[in-house]
Scaffold this motif. Structure first.
Motif, PDB file in Angstrom:
ATOM      1  N   ALA A 281      55.617  60.135  48.919  1.00  0.00           N
ATOM      2  CA  ALA A 281      56.205  61.245  49.661  1.00  0.00           C
ATOM      3  C   ALA A 281      55.182  62.311  50.010  1.00  0.00           C
ATOM      4  N   LYS A 282      53.910  62.060  49.604  1.00  0.00           N
ATOM      5  CA  LYS A 282      52.817  63.012  49.853  1.00  0.00           C
ATOM      6  C   LYS A 282      53.151  64.389  49.292  1.00  0.00           C
ATOM      7  N   LEU A 283      53.736  64.383  48.083  1.00  0.00           N
ATOM      8  CA  LEU A 283      54.040  65.639  47.411  1.00  0.00           C
ATOM      9  C   LEU A 283      52.786  66.162  46.717  1.00  0.00           C
ATOM     10  N   LYS A 284      52.660  67.475  46.662  1.00  0.00           N
ATOM     11  CA  LYS A 284      51.506  68.089  46.021  1.00  0.00           C
ATOM     12  C   LYS A 284      51.497  67.714  44.544  1.00  0.00           C
ATOM     13  N   GLU A 285      50.308  67.377  44.028  1.00  0.00           N
ATOM     14  CA  GLU A 285      50.196  67.036  42.611  1.00  0.00           C
ATOM     15  C   GLU A 285      50.338  68.299  41.778  1.00  0.00           C
ATOM     16  N   PRO A 286      51.271  68.315  40.810  1.00  0.00           N
ATOM     17  CA  PRO A 286      51.456  69.509  39.978  1.00  0.00           C
ATOM     18  C   PRO A 286      50.159  69.864  39.253  1.00  0.00           C
ATOM     19  N   GLU A 287      49.802  71.145  39.270  1.00  0.00           N
ATOM     20  CA  GLU A 287      48.553  71.580  38.643  1.00  0.00           C
ATOM     21  C   GLU A 287      48.772  72.928  37.983  1.00  0.00           C
ATOM     22  N   PHE A 288      48.383  73.013  36.709  1.00  0.00           N
ATOM     23  CA  PHE A 288      48.538  74.271  35.984  1.00  0.00           C
ATOM     24  C   PHE A 288      47.486  75.262  36.470  1.00  0.00           C
ATOM     25  N   ASP A 289      47.876  76.549  36.525  1.00  0.00           N
ATOM     26  CA  ASP A 289      46.993  77.618  36.989  1.00  0.00           C
ATOM     27  C   ASP A 289      45.762  77.714  36.082  1.00  0.00           C
ATOM     28  N   LYS A 290      44.596  77.385  36.646  1.00  0.00           N
ATOM     29  CA  LYS A 290      43.370  77.374  35.841  1.00  0.00           C
ATOM     30  C   LYS A 290      43.007  78.768  35.347  1.00  0.00           C
ATOM     31  N   GLU A 291      43.230  79.787  36.160  1.00  0.00           N
ATOM     32  CA  GLU A 291      42.936  81.158  35.732  1.00  0.00           C
ATOM     33  C   GLU A 291      43.837  81.563  34.581  1.00  0.00           C
ATOM     34  N   LEU A 292      45.093  81.180  34.670  1.00  0.00           N
ATOM     35  CA  LEU A 292      46.025  81.485  33.581  1.00  0.00           C
ATOM     36  C   LEU A 292      45.618  80.742  32.319  1.00  0.00           C
ATOM     37  N   ASP A 293      45.217  79.509  32.474  1.00  0.00           N
ATOM     38  CA  ASP A 293      44.784  78.722  31.313  1.00  0.00           C
ATOM     39  C   ASP A 293      43.613  79.393  30.611  1.00  0.00           C
TER      40      ASP A 293
ATOM     41  N   GLU B 112      45.335  73.540  28.118  1.00  0.00           N
ATOM     42  CA  GLU B 112      46.119  72.748  29.073  1.00  0.00           C
ATOM     43  C   GLU B 112      45.686  71.291  29.112  1.00  0.00           C
ATOM     44  N   SER B 113      44.392  71.034  28.925  1.00  0.00           N
ATOM     45  CA  SER B 113      43.912  69.652  28.932  1.00  0.00           C
ATOM     46  C   SER B 113      44.512  68.853  27.782  1.00  0.00           C
ATOM     47  N   GLU B 114      44.846  69.534  26.684  1.00  0.00           N
ATOM     48  CA  GLU B 114      45.530  68.878  25.564  1.00  0.00           C
ATOM     49  C   GLU B 114      47.037  68.847  25.816  1.00  0.00           C
TER      50      GLU B 114
ATOM     51  N   LEU C 143      53.180  67.390  27.886  1.00  0.00           N
ATOM     52  CA  LEU C 143      53.997  68.290  28.691  1.00  0.00           C
ATOM     53  C   LEU C 143      53.582  68.147  30.146  1.00  0.00           C
ATOM     54  N   LYS C 144      54.486  67.591  30.973  1.00  0.00           N
ATOM     55  CA  LYS C 144      54.149  67.308  32.370  1.00  0.00           C
ATOM     56  C   LYS C 144      55.291  67.734  33.270  1.00  0.00           C
ATOM     57  N   VAL C 145      54.925  68.103  34.466  1.00  0.00           N
ATOM     58  CA  VAL C 145      55.913  68.328  35.523  1.00  0.00           C
ATOM     59  C   VAL C 145      55.834  67.143  36.479  1.00  0.00           C
ATOM     60  N   PHE C 146      56.942  66.458  36.673  1.00  0.00           N
ATOM     61  CA  PHE C 146      56.925  65.369  37.650  1.00  0.00           C
ATOM     62  C   PHE C 146      58.311  65.136  38.231  1.00  0.00           C
ATOM     63  N   PRO C 147      58.349  64.544  39.415  1.00  0.00           N
ATOM     64  CA  PRO C 147      59.644  64.315  40.066  1.00  0.00           C
ATOM     65  C   PRO C 147      60.317  63.047  39.543  1.00  0.00           C
ATOM     66  N   ILE C 148      61.612  63.136  39.367  1.00  0.00           N
ATOM     67  CA  ILE C 148      62.406  61.950  39.026  1.00  0.00           C
ATOM     68  C   ILE C 148      63.261  61.629  40.249  1.00  0.00           C
ATOM     69  N   LEU C 149      63.036  60.475  40.830  1.00  0.00           N
ATOM     70  CA  LEU C 149      63.804  60.078  41.994  1.00  0.00           C
ATOM     71  C   LEU C 149      65.207  59.685  41.557  1.00  0.00           C
ATOM     72  N   LYS C 150      66.190  60.166  42.295  1.00  0.00           N
ATOM     73  CA  LYS C 150      67.575  59.833  41.993  1.00  0.00           C
ATOM     74  C   LYS C 150      68.204  59.143  43.200  1.00  0.00           C
ATOM     75  N   TYR C 151      68.963  58.120  42.901  1.00  0.00           N
ATOM     76  CA  TYR C 151      69.663  57.378  43.940  1.00  0.00           C
ATOM     77  C   TYR C 151      71.151  57.533  43.704  1.00  0.00           C
ATOM     78  N   LYS C 152      71.823  58.178  44.654  1.00  0.00           N
ATOM     79  CA  LYS C 152      73.249  58.479  44.509  1.00  0.00           C
ATOM     80  C   LYS C 152      73.515  59.213  43.208  1.00  0.00           C
ATOM     81  N   GLY C 153      72.612  60.130  42.887  1.00  0.00           N
ATOM     82  CA  GLY C 153      72.777  60.968  41.714  1.00  0.00           C
ATOM     83  C   GLY C 153      72.371  60.324  40.414  1.00  0.00           C
ATOM     84  N   LYS C 154      71.924  59.073  40.452  1.00  0.00           N
ATOM     85  CA  LYS C 154      71.582  58.358  39.231  1.00  0.00           C
ATOM     86  C   LYS C 154      70.081  58.397  39.002  1.00  0.00           C
TER      87      LYS C 154
END
Length: 927
Positions: free
Chosen positions: A451-463, A784-786, A791-802
């Motif tokens: 889907a060409k979604l942006k890869e989740p990335e933690f804020d390096k400055e915050l880290d 964050e590297s540990e 702990l990850k952010v990622f999309p879960i595809l759902k089909y008809k809500g499943k």
């Protein structure tokens, strides 16, 4: 025997409603005589440039003109080529409308039984008038025409037409004929006219049928007519949408009311020369089937997909490239240095533009064909072991567009790979994709990439800010936790201030005039006592010396006397006076010492907090002042550090209305990643806003993405988390190191909420525990590297809500396939080797079949399969049957309606007959 059409079902124009000269009603063909009319009619037919494949020669209660047309073909007078000519008998059925106009029904018969229609059908149609009964044979209709006119001298042609005009039948009598003659019914297509003048809708107002859903509004007789019919004659788009279940009523309601979904046919209904092959608005009836009666039957099973009423070929609606032919110029060893398996020479396997299915038993060469072809092109994988023999003996034709035959590329397949874009999914590829290790995240990552979604990335400055703040926080904590040997917190403000007060009080105490006198007298008394002690020591030494001197003198006297006693020994009493004087003086000294000692002890008690020499105390005041200054500096520093620690603690751990803690910022960053992914997904699904996509491409993408949504989650992998926590536990001091349950009970972290609760409320205690490797613990939670290991952010595809991660591997593969097809170039052909090996059968039936049926409109789909449902219920336009006879691989092809192909499907594919039956009943009411 039906002619074979190896390319399978293709779009052709079928005109099933065309009359001829001599038609029994409304004959407007030009010519002074019937013979002249036929001559003009033949000329109009031959001169037409319209490419008509199938004709339905139509007349009322007669096939006489059908045979006339066939005779003219046989005689070579009709030179225009048609693939098929069928007899169409138009009937008028009771009841009549208010205007006394009969309802028209058409019976289109299989041309292979045309010689039996007279006896098996027309002779059994009955009409009773004035107590006389007549059949629909020509002679009986002539008799009826004369009887009805009360003129027995009428010529046969006039009487015949009059008989036809008045002849009507009942639906029950027609039904009875077909019930009693099963073969006749199987070779007949019954089509109801839906005109408002002489069709079924003439019974009541046409619009009521479509708008009013009240069952009571549906006339029972009209409903019976619809249920009795197989199809409808109508070019009205509203009619078509209704009868295929796309209008106000859904499919099941239409099936219940009308007995089945029904295709809508259209013909020129020519009663004059100018109407021959000229339907209104040039809207021809395009049918995708072999030009055979069996092909016509297929439309009843696929009333939406197999028939279109349009001014142009439906195949041209969407531009798509396609592989058009595979030719083996000579017999060819499949693999290099092996001669036990060969592709047999053929004149070519022409490929359909739509859905092509390749079937065959195990080892028959179905996958071998696609693997061999795919391996010849750049970027394509194949699954067969061995080195294919690529010597140019195989030729592949590739059409870059289906809009013309001009842009064709011919490839001789050699070792040099060619560049043609198509998707090849070799056997087992989808299963491999969705069964990788860490499959939940891997699948999510694959979907993200598709889907060409942006890869989740933690804020390096915050880290970095978190790590720096924690380092300083722990340094300050260690500073304030420093202790001396007595356990005093030597850097605490409380302790330093107590030290400050003690020194300050001490200095103040010793610098009073009274204490100065005491200390001065103390020094004087100490000197006096020392002098007295010295004198006492001298007296003791004198006393000892006197005693020793007397003894030494007596020893000498004894030595001199020998055995004589001439000289008297000296007695101690001689020095008694001296001894007494010594003792007396010693006593005086001791009393004086004791007196001074009491005084000294009193002073020492008064200054007992000072551990040094009291005689130098007054001289050390400057040193004490310096110590006091140093302590005050330490107090100022500790206060500053304490303030910094308080601020850091708040910054890291506590939020309020005006401030967000770093821990809450960690959580907020993950939530921000969620928002970003959802935003990306929304942009991905917003098909209408995409530039560069035409309407058809947008329709494809919307269709593929229907029922697909994503849930973006912060995934906390509890097992991986405790796998890391293990390394922060000092096993020598804490026995829970190897006990996972004990770890969970101790940390009380079991989900994301308890994780952040631990960071806020318990982390500091654990960090300071001597059972924990503090640095390791800090990194696990805050680096964050540990942290990204669990702990990850990622999309879960759902089909008809499943949730896709909660369904089977096969179901995942199906949905993944939809995503892949939605994001690839729209016009690429796709070759899929045995999708049933990767996909659940339930999904094949409920999802993939529909997907292929939709997809094949826009791109060529070629599948290798042993699943009958993918062949039959996806309504494959072409079936290629692979066979291996003594190592010779052969391929024959045709359509589902081809009887040879049909029988091969039932022989080769398990459940083939069931699949055909299911397809047949799909849009029919089950009795």
């Amino acid at each position: 025997m039906s002619k074979n059409y190896p390319k399978g079902s293709e779009w052709r124009i079928w005109d099933l409603h065309i009359h001829t000269p001599g038609t029994k009603k409304n004959d407007q063909f030009t010519g002074a005589t019937l013979e002249e009319k036929w001559d003009n009619y033949v000329t109009s037919i031959n001169d037409s440039d319209k490419e008509i494949s199938v004709l339905g020669i139509t007349d009322y209660f007669s096939i006489e003109n059908y045979f006339k047309f066939k005779q003219l073909q046989t005689e070579g007078k009709i030179t225009k080529q048609f693939d098929l000519v069928l007899p169409n008998i138009e009937l008028r059925v009771l009841p009549v409308t208010g205007s006394a106009t009969p309802i028209n029904l058409h019976c289109i018969f299989n041309n292979e039984i045309d010689s039996e229609i007279e006896t098996r059908f027309l002779a059994k149609l009955k009409f009773t008038n004035s107590n006389s009964s007549y059949s629909a044979t020509k002679q009986e209709l002539i008799r009826f025409g004369r009887d009805h006119s009360n003129n027995q001298t009428l010529d046969e042609e006039t009487a015949y037409k009059k008989g036809v005009e008045q002849f009507v039948i009942t639906l029950d009598s027609l039904d009875s004929i077909f019930k009693n003659d099963r073969k006749l019914r199987e070779n007949t297509i019954i089509i109801a006219s839906n005109k408002s003048t002489d069709g079924v809708t003439g019974i009541v107002k046409h619009q009521d049928f479509f708008i009013n859903k009240n069952e009571s509004q549906l006339d029972a007789t009209r409903q019976s007519l619809y249920q009795f019919s197989d199809a409808i004659f109508s070019s009205n788009e509203r009619d078509r949408n209704y009868f295929i279940g796309q209008s106000v009523d859904d499919e099941q309601t239409v099936i219940r009311k009308c007995g089945s979904l029904k295709p809508c046919f259209h013909g020129c209904d020519a009663h004059s020369n100018d109407k021959i092959f000229n339907p209104d608005d040039n809207r021809y009836c395009w049918i995708k089937a072999d030009p055979t009666f069996d092909g016509l039957i297929q439309i009843l099973y696929e009333p939406e997909e197999r028939i279109k009423i349009s001014d142009k070929n439906p195949i041209l609606e969407f531009d798509k490239p396609y592989i058009s032919n595979i030719k083996f110029k000579n017999n060819l060893n499949v693999f290099q240095d092996e001669d036990d398996l060969n592709f047999s020479h053929n004149e070519g396997i022409p490929l359909n533009q739509n859905l092509v299915t390749i079937i065959g038993g195990r080892g028959e060469g179905k996958s071998m064909l696609t693997d061999y072809v795919a391996s010849s092109f750049i970027g394509q994988e194949h699954s067969k072991e061995g080195v294919f023999n690529k010597n140019g003996e195989v030729n592949l034709s590739y059409h870059k567009s289906n809009q013309s035959d001009d842009d064709i590329i011919n490839f001789d397949l050699t070792e040099d790979k060619k560049a043609v874009e198509f998707i090849y999914i070799n056997q087992g590829r989808l299963k491999t994709l969705v069964e990788k290790k860490d499959k939940q995240f891997q699948l999510a990552n694959s979907i993200r990439k598709l889907a060409k979604l942006k890869e989740p990335e933690f804020d390096k400055e915050l880290d970095q800010q978190i790590l720096d703040s924690l380092q300083k926080f722990h340094e300050l904590n260690r500073f304030f936790e420093a202790k001396d040997e007595e356990g005093n917190l030597i850097n605490s403000i409380k302790y330093l201030e107590s030290q400050e007060k003690a020194i300050n009080d001490f200095i103040s105490n010793i610098t009073t005039s009274e204490n100065k006198d005491k200390l001065e007298k103390y020094s004087e008394n100490l000197r006096n006592r020392n002098n007295l002690n010295s004198k006492l020591k001298e007296l003791n030494e004198l006393e000892v010396s006197l005693n020793n001197s007397i003894e030494e003198l007596n020893q000498k006297i004894r030595s001199v006397n020998g055995k004589a006693s001439k000289i008297s020994l000296i007695k101690l009493s001689t020095l008694k006076k001296q001894f007494d004087e010594i003792i007396a003086w010693k006593s005086e000294l001791q009393k004086e010492i004791e007196k001074i000692t009491v005084i000294i002890s009193a002073v020492k008690e008064e200054f007992k907090d000072y551990k040094g020499d009291l005689t130098t105390l007054l001289n050390d005041i400057d040193k004490f002042q310096k110590n006091l200054s140093e302590i005050r500096e330490k107090i100022a520093s500790s206060k500053s550090k304490s303030e910094e620690l308080t601020k850091l603690k708040k910054k890291i751990f506590f939020s309020d209305q005006e401030h967000i803690s770093l821990i809450d910022k960690i959580k907020a960053d993950y939530e921000s990643q969620i928002s970003e992914l959802l935003k990306n997904w929304g942009e991905f699904k917003d098909v209408d806003s995409k530039e560069g996509l035409n309407l058809s491409q947008k329709a494809i993408m919307k269709n593929l993405l229907t029922d697909l949504e994503i849930e973006v989650k912060i995934d906390f992998d509890i097992e991986k988390f405790y796998g890391l926590i293990y390394h922060s536990i000092d096993g020598a001091k804490w026995r829970i190191k190897g006990n996972r349950e004990a770890q969970k009970n101790a940390f009380e972290i079991n989900d994301l909420d308890s994780f952040f609760n631990f960071l806020k409320n318990k982390y500091q205690d654990f960090y300071e525990s001597d059972n924990i490797h503090s640095k390791t613990l800090k990194n696990i939670f805050f680096k964050e590297s540990e942290r990204k290991q669990y702990l990850k952010v990622f999309p879960i595809l759902k089909y008809k809500g499943k949730d896709l991660n909660k369904i089977s591997v096969g179901q995942k593969g199906t949905v993944y396939l939809k995503m892949m097809l939605a994001t690839e170039a729209f016009s690429k052909p796709i070759i899929f080797d045995q999708p049933e090996d990767d996909l659940d059968n339930e999904f094949i039936m409920q999802n993939l079949i529909t997907l292929f049926k939709e997809l094949k409109q826009y791109r060529q789909v070629i599948i290798v399969t042993h699943n009958a449902n993918l062949v039959v219920n996806a309504d494959a336009e072409q079936v290629i049957v692979a066979s291996n006879i003594d190592g010779e691989l052969n391929y024959v092809s045709g359509s589902l309606e081809n009887q040879l192909i049909n029988s091969k499907i039932c022989q080769i594919l398990e459940g083939g007959e069931i699949a055909f039956e299911k397809r047949r009943r799909k849009y029919q009411q089950i009795q």
